[in-house]
Design an enzyme around this catalytic site. Structure first.
Site, PDB file in Angstrom:
ATOM      1  N   GLY A  13       0.810  -1.216   0.000  1.00  0.00           N
ATOM      2  CA  GLY A  13       0.000   0.000   0.000  1.00  0.00           C
ATOM      3  C   GLY A  13       0.837   1.256   0.000  1.00  0.00           C
ATOM      4  O   GLY A  13       0.550   2.207   0.728  1.00  0.00           O
ATOM      5  N   ALA A  14       1.865   1.267  -0.856  1.00  0.00           N
ATOM      6  CA  ALA A  14       2.841   2.363  -0.820  1.00  0.00           C
ATOM      7  C   ALA A  14       2.615   3.428  -1.876  1.00  0.00           C
ATOM      8  O   ALA A  14       3.461   4.297  -2.064  1.00  0.00           O
ATOM      9  CB  ALA A  14       4.254   1.793  -0.968  1.00  0.00           C
ATOM     10  N   TYR A 158     -12.725  -1.802  11.000  1.00  0.00           N
ATOM     11  CA  TYR A 158     -11.364  -1.250  10.950  1.00  0.00           C
ATOM     12  C   TYR A 158     -10.631  -1.504  12.257  1.00  0.00           C
ATOM     13  O   TYR A 158      -9.475  -1.971  12.262  1.00  0.00           O
ATOM     14  CB  TYR A 158     -11.429   0.244  10.657  1.00  0.00           C
ATOM     15  CG  TYR A 158     -10.084   0.895  10.469  1.00  0.00           C
ATOM     16  CD1 TYR A 158      -9.413   0.789   9.253  1.00  0.00           C
ATOM     17  CD2 TYR A 158      -9.486   1.625  11.485  1.00  0.00           C
ATOM     18  CE1 TYR A 158      -8.174   1.387   9.071  1.00  0.00           C
ATOM     19  CE2 TYR A 158      -8.247   2.225  11.314  1.00  0.00           C
ATOM     20  CZ  TYR A 158      -7.596   2.106  10.103  1.00  0.00           C
ATOM     21  OH  TYR A 158      -6.366   2.698   9.927  1.00  0.00           O
TER      22      TYR A 158
END
Length: 251
Positions: A13-14, A158
């Site tokens: 997730g960069a 979450y």
């Protein structure tokens, strides 16, 4: 502190937000950075360009970390091209504020956990065998202060996913310790990313800050600094680094 120059670091997730800054900081430390992304190829290319313009080394790699065969294929490809991955930062997540209105509670829960938690599980399992064989490896799981706080209804999935990261950390820390493979958690509070202005009005931001003892959000650079600490320090494992301006005081 260990010199990590020359190591290969995979940041999931960069392509934006905190992941982007973690990738930039690892590149500054001399790592070859694999900029993982699932959907935003343009953003990932921009991060790679930013790193290379500053003299660093980076490559983009598309992989949905919730897809088990794709994860194994990614690690096999990185093993063949670069001799493997030395550092794994599990940062990929679904933005909890971007739930589709049509999704049921169960559908949303499954989707959040598949990326936020299952993704970290799959990448860690793929990472560990070669890391233990080489007798070197660093995993950092990016959790959240919300792992420790009662969640409002729309944030339950979450919070649960981030709490689960701590269980992963303990398990892989125990497995890796005899092989010089460490695993730690960084649990940030509110982060001042590029998306914060899209999500919070100035009034809402002020309200959120009023609940933080330091009265502000943390910069992505401050959080990235906390991520690099357990990567550089090989004697820290199984720990949680809380960096949240005092929102949660750990015992």
């Amino acid at each position: 502190m260990e010199n990590i120059a020359g190591k290969t670091a995979l940041v999931t997730g960069a392509s934006q937000g905190l992941g982007r800054v973690i990738a930039l900081e690892l590149a500054k430390a001399g790592c070859r950075v694999i900029v993982n992304y699932a959907n935003h190829s343009g953003n990932a290319e921009k991060v790679v360009a930013e790193i290379t313009a500053a003299g660093g080394t980076a490559e983009p790699f598309r992989c949905d970390v919730s897809d088990e065969p794709a994860v194994h294929a990614m690690f096999a490809a990185l093993e063949e091209r670069f001799g493997g991955v030395d550092i794994l930062v599990n940062n990929a997540r679904i933005d909890p504020w971007r739930r589709e209105a049509s999704m049921s509670e169960g559908e949303w829960f499954d989707r959040v956990l598949s990326i936020n938690l299952k993704g970290a599980l799959l990448t860690s399992f793929a990472f560990m065998p070669k890391a233990m064989e080489r007798r070197y490896g660093r995993i950092v799981n990016v959790s959240s202060v919300r792992a420790f706080r009662a969640a409002e209804p729309n944030m339950i999935a979450y919070g649960v996913s981030k709490l689960g990261m701590h269980g992963l950390t303990r398990a892989f820390a125990e497995q890796g310790a005899p092989f010089n493979v460490t695993c730690n958690t960084v649990a940030p509070g509110m982060i001042l990313s590029e998306n914060i202005a899209k999500r919070l009005t100035p009034e809402k931001y002020a309200e959120e800050c009023s609940a933080i003892p330091m009265r502000r959000g943390g910069t992505a650079e401050e959080i990235a600094d906390a991520v690099l600490f357990p990567i550089r320090n090989g004697y820290v494992t199984g720990e949680t680094i809380n960096i949240n301006g005092g929102m949660y005081y750990a015992p």
